[in-house]
Write an enzyme that holds these catalytic residues in place. Structure first.
Site, PDB file in Angstrom:
ATOM      1  N   LEU A  15       0.090 -33.690  -2.318  1.00  0.00           N
ATOM      2  CA  LEU A  15       0.230 -33.723  -0.896  1.00  0.00           C
ATOM      3  C   LEU A  15       0.755 -35.014  -0.114  1.00  0.00           C
ATOM      4  O   LEU A  15       1.584 -34.722   0.671  1.00  0.00           O
ATOM      5  CB  LEU A  15      -1.155 -33.548  -0.103  1.00  0.00           C
ATOM      6  CG  LEU A  15      -1.841 -32.087  -0.147  1.00  0.00           C
ATOM      7  CD1 LEU A  15      -3.435 -32.018   0.109  1.00  0.00           C
ATOM      8  CD2 LEU A  15      -1.072 -31.353   0.879  1.00  0.00           C
ATOM      9  N   HIS A  43      -2.778 -31.861  -8.581  1.00  0.00           N
ATOM     10  CA  HIS A  43      -4.301 -32.084  -8.430  1.00  0.00           C
ATOM     11  C   HIS A  43      -4.723 -31.816  -7.146  1.00  0.00           C
ATOM     12  O   HIS A  43      -6.063 -31.737  -6.765  1.00  0.00           O
ATOM     13  CB  HIS A  43      -4.441 -33.558  -9.094  1.00  0.00           C
ATOM     14  CG  HIS A  43      -6.109 -33.557  -9.400  1.00  0.00           C
ATOM     15  ND1 HIS A  43      -6.899 -32.816  -9.867  1.00  0.00           N
ATOM     16  CD2 HIS A  43      -7.015 -34.387  -8.748  1.00  0.00           C
ATOM     17  CE1 HIS A  43      -8.202 -32.846  -9.926  1.00  0.00           C
ATOM     18  NE2 HIS A  43      -8.239 -34.090  -9.337  1.00  0.00           N
ATOM     19  N   GLY A  49     -13.675 -29.150  -0.539  1.00  0.00           N
ATOM     20  CA  GLY A  49     -14.694 -29.147   0.629  1.00  0.00           C
ATOM     21  C   GLY A  49     -14.052 -29.167   2.096  1.00  0.00           C
ATOM     22  O   GLY A  49     -14.433 -28.703   3.002  1.00  0.00           O
ATOM     23  N   GLY A  50     -12.936 -30.136   2.125  1.00  0.00           N
ATOM     24  CA  GLY A  50     -12.348 -30.413   3.618  1.00  0.00           C
ATOM     25  C   GLY A  50     -11.690 -31.531   3.875  1.00  0.00           C
ATOM     26  O   GLY A  50     -11.620 -32.523   2.914  1.00  0.00           O
ATOM     27  N   ARG A 301     -21.272 -41.116  -0.869  1.00  0.00           N
ATOM     28  CA  ARG A 301     -21.400 -40.660  -2.345  1.00  0.00           C
ATOM     29  C   ARG A 301     -21.909 -41.800  -3.502  1.00  0.00           C
ATOM     30  O   ARG A 301     -22.550 -41.544  -4.381  1.00  0.00           O
ATOM     31  CB  ARG A 301     -19.961 -40.525  -2.576  1.00  0.00           C
ATOM     32  CG  ARG A 301     -19.744 -39.039  -1.961  1.00  0.00           C
ATOM     33  CD  ARG A 301     -18.099 -38.686  -2.428  1.00  0.00           C
ATOM     34  NE  ARG A 301     -17.871 -37.405  -2.034  1.00  0.00           N
ATOM     35  CZ  ARG A 301     -16.566 -36.876  -2.120  1.00  0.00           C
ATOM     36  NH1 ARG A 301     -15.580 -37.543  -2.586  1.00  0.00           N
ATOM     37  NH2 ARG A 301     -16.541 -35.750  -1.596  1.00  0.00           N
ATOM     38  N   GLU A 394      -3.868 -41.634  -3.233  1.00  0.00           N
ATOM     39  CA  GLU A 394      -4.727 -42.197  -4.182  1.00  0.00           C
ATOM     40  C   GLU A 394      -4.276 -43.295  -4.895  1.00  0.00           C
ATOM     41  O   GLU A 394      -4.835 -44.256  -5.334  1.00  0.00           O
ATOM     42  CB  GLU A 394      -5.656 -41.112  -4.801  1.00  0.00           C
ATOM     43  CG  GLU A 394      -6.749 -41.529  -5.649  1.00  0.00           C
ATOM     44  CD  GLU A 394      -7.596 -40.583  -6.490  1.00  0.00           C
ATOM     45  OE1 GLU A 394      -8.285 -40.874  -7.337  1.00  0.00           O
ATOM     46  OE2 GLU A 394      -7.098 -39.351  -6.263  1.00  0.00           O
ATOM     47  N   SER A 410     -10.250 -38.525   1.658  1.00  0.00           N
ATOM     48  CA  SER A 410      -9.251 -38.522   0.765  1.00  0.00           C
ATOM     49  C   SER A 410      -8.057 -37.592   0.917  1.00  0.00           C
ATOM     50  O   SER A 410      -7.009 -37.721   1.069  1.00  0.00           O
ATOM     51  CB  SER A 410      -9.871 -38.436  -0.636  1.00  0.00           C
ATOM     52  OG  SER A 410     -10.377 -36.940  -0.896  1.00  0.00           O
TER      53      SER A 410
END
EC number: 1.3.5.1
Length: 668
Positions: A15, A43, A49-50, A301, A394, A410
């Site tokens: 992305l 990846h 999730g969003g 997290r 990342e 992220s």
């Protein structure tokens, strides 16, 4: 020697890389994307999730805005992030999610009327506004004050990546697949491109570009138990380090996700807990309220992962032939919800565990998930040390995550950083100073060095197996540089990693045939992975405090007085056997949010001496604008808008928000 010239080279077809390439292309420049795999297999597709963006459309998102998203991001980072970059990010995220909607991402949408949700283990009915009907919806995620995670069922990354890839095709952006950059071409001051290996034929090719962007994702595969794809070995980050010039930032900041399915380590989304799922121990007791009574399963997290491991260590884990784990219970969400909004989770559980989450508990345990560290860049996404080298996503330490990132931030960063860095790359490529004057001798030397290196593995008389060394490294990192860290174990990790690097000098590859060679690939990658591992372990050993995902059992307090700084790792390839660590201080007096309590656990910390002074200034400024214009207030606290590309500086519109950025009505 084959050489390909282009204006911009993007290394990585996920992305972030695709969005950066689109930005460069739309400015009228040529760009080439290199990818280990076809882009739609990157990846990024694994994100479930969003994507966080403060749209404020839903009942539980009402009143959300950039200020709240910013506060959540800074607290989530444990005050380790660059607050200017965090501001740039939260301002651009709504623009990014709406751009993706315009391109075809089928975001979940608000539906008027009352709808049932599971909150804190109870089913509640929430009404949605008539004027929000059809707008982009959001779900709850950990560490946030509002529901702001936009989603496409639990296949958000898949949908985003396919849409982004299609857009790149529409822009006629060439993607060279099965191509791996194994070295950057540079003269010590400027990056000119990369030496690239064709993974199918074994051919080496040089790519020469005015600007080069690394967008290769994380380095999770230096660990044994990771949610990362097998291609996430950190090679983009490594080749930047191996220039001896570019630095890596915060490599010790490694995130562990609470819910990797056990023992496979495949991720099940935070959306399971955001939608109402519970964590249970061997007695089927819901334990998170015992540790975090306010946020429970939806604490940040790093916090949830630590409490899960603590609970297992206290004897409350579920025994299995693979080891101990805990349970994730999403049965209370019901069949319709699971098959509609968590269908990928259901399939993963069925295929890899043989359980049906509609009626069965899911065995989970924290495992490595995300790399906050990466190629250190400025707010434009460019390396401060090596002109013409950019990084995004990342692979970069941009640095909006600090020492812990929030779920949903992220995948949002990939689109947002891609937008922003793509604009700045295009600006750079368009300047006269970006013209390429590199000598052919520099290109030839870079090519010959890599050709000689690869031939050396095939001609070696050594007896070391690269796969064995890689496995030892992964086991060592998982046991000694994990969720709980201690000086003794970290020192042991550093010593053993050094020993593995010595062994790696005797790696031998038994086939010299051209073309695909997994053994050769493992040989040259494992040496780079060992360097990254040493950056992580040495950085963790040196940082004598606990901050975010970096938790030292022998230094349990966050120490703003001595450690409010960013770690910078460099590596002199001709002289050093270890990374050189330096530190970049974070200036409290320039922060919009001075360091404070995150909202989890004890409030104990070692304060920075400037914190009370800056906090008094912040409080005074906020008092001036109480019930006034929040944009003017923010500009006085920490002006950042001019750092954004001009096209992205505009304000974001929301239902019921006036010109001052204040919520004036709920709407109905």
């Amino acid at each position: 020697m084959k050489t390909i010239y282009t204006d911009a080279l993007v290394i990585g077809g996920g992305l972030a890389g695709l969005r950066a390439a689109i930005g460069v292309r739309r400015a009228g420049h040529d760009v080439i994307v290199l990818s280990l795999v076809p882009p739609k297999r990157s990846h990024s597709a694994a994100a479930q999730g969003g994507m966080q963006a403060s749209l404020g459309n839903t009942n539980k998102g009402l009143g959300d805005n950039e200020d709240i998203h910013f506060a959540d991001t800074v607290k989530g980072s444990d005050w380790g992030c660059d607050q200017d970059v965090a501001r740039m990010f939260v301002n651009t995220a709504p623009k990014a999610v709406r751009e993706l909607a315009a391109w075809g991402v089928p975001w979940g949408r608000v539906s008027r009327g009352s709808h049932e949700h599971v909150i804190d283990g109870k089913t509640v009915s929430l009404p949605e506004r008539d004027d929000a009907h059809g707008m982009i919806a959001a779900r709850n995620f950990g560490g946030t004050q509002k529901w702001r995670t936009c989603y496409v069922s639990d296949g958000t990354g898949h949908s985003m990546l396919y849409t982004m890839s299609n857009q790149a095709i529409a822009e006629n952006i060439p993607v060279h697949e099965r191509m791996e950059a194994i070295s950057l071409i540079h003269d010590g001051e400027r990056c000119y491109g990369a030496v690239v290996r064709n993974l199918m034929t074994g051919e080496l090719v040089t790519y020469i570009a005015k600007a080069t962007c690394i967008a290769t994702g994380g380095y999770g595969r230096i660990y044994r138990a990771t949610t990362n794809a097998v291609i996430n070995e950190g090679m983009g980050t490594a080749i930047a380090l191996e220039t001896g010039v570019a630095t890596l930032g915060n490599m010790e900041a490694v995130q562990f996700h609470p819910t990797g399915i056990f023992p496979a380590g495949i991720l099940v989304t935070e959306g399971c807990r955001g939608d109402g799922g519970l964590l249970l121990d061997r007695d089927l007791h819901r334990f998170m309220p015992d540790y975090e009574p306010e946020k429970k399963e939806l604490a940040s997290r790093d916090v949830v992962s630590r409490w899960m491991e603590h609970h297992i260590l206290s004897g409350k884990g579920v025994q299995s032939r693979f080891g101990e784990h805990l349970w994730l219970d999403i049965r209370l969400l019901g069949k319709k919800h699971i098959e509609g909004k968590l269908r990928e989770v259901k399939e993963i559980c069925e295929y890899f565990l043989g359980v049906d989450p509609i009626k069965d508990l899911i065995p989970v345990r924290p495992c490595q998930h995300y790399s906050m560290g990466g190629v250190r860049t400025n707010y434009k996404g460019e390396s401060p040390q090596l002109r013409g080298l950019f990084a995004a996503g990342e692979a970069a330490c941009w640095d909006m995550h600090g020492f812990n990132r929030l779920g949903g931030n992220s995948v949002a960063e990939t689109a947002v950083a891609g937008m922003i860095v793509g604009e700045f790359m295009a600006d750079y490529v368009g300047t006269e100073g970006a013209d390429i004057t590199v000598s052919t001798a520099l290109i030839r030397d870079a090519y010959n060095m890599q050709a000689s290196r690869l031939a050396g593995y095939c001609n070696s008389k050594g007896n070391e197996n690269p796969f064995h060394i890689m496995r030892s490294m992964q086991e060592l990192m998982s046991s000694n540089v994990a969720i709980f860290r201690h000086g003794d174990k970290l020192q042991e990790a550093v010593s053993q990693l050094q020993a593995l690097r010595e062994r790696a000098k005797n790696i031998a590859v038994h086939s010299s045939a051209r073309g695909g060679s997994p053994e050769l690939v493992a040989a040259y990658r494992v040496e780079s992975m060992l360097r990254l591992s040493l950056c992580v372990a040495q950085g963790a050993l040196a940082r004598e405090e606990s901050r975010g995902a970096h938790f030292r059992e022998d230094f349990k307090l966050r120490n703003d007085k001595d450690w409010l700084c960013r770690t910078l790792a460099s590596w002199n390839m001709s002289e050093d056997f270890m990374p050189t660590l330096n530190y970049e201080p974070l200036d409290v007096m320039k922060m919009e949010m001075p360091p404070g309590w995150r909202g989890y656990g004890a409030k104990d910390r070692v304060d920075h001496p400037d914190t009370p002074v800056r906090q008094a200034e912040v409080d005074s400024i906020k008092a001036k604008y109480e019930n006034g214009n929040r944009f003017d207030c923010q500009d006085e606290l920490m002006a950042y808008r001019a750092k954004l590309p001009e096209a992205l500086q505009g304000k974001n519109a929301r239902l019921g928000e006036d010109d001052n950025g204040r919520l004036v009505e709920a709407g109905n």
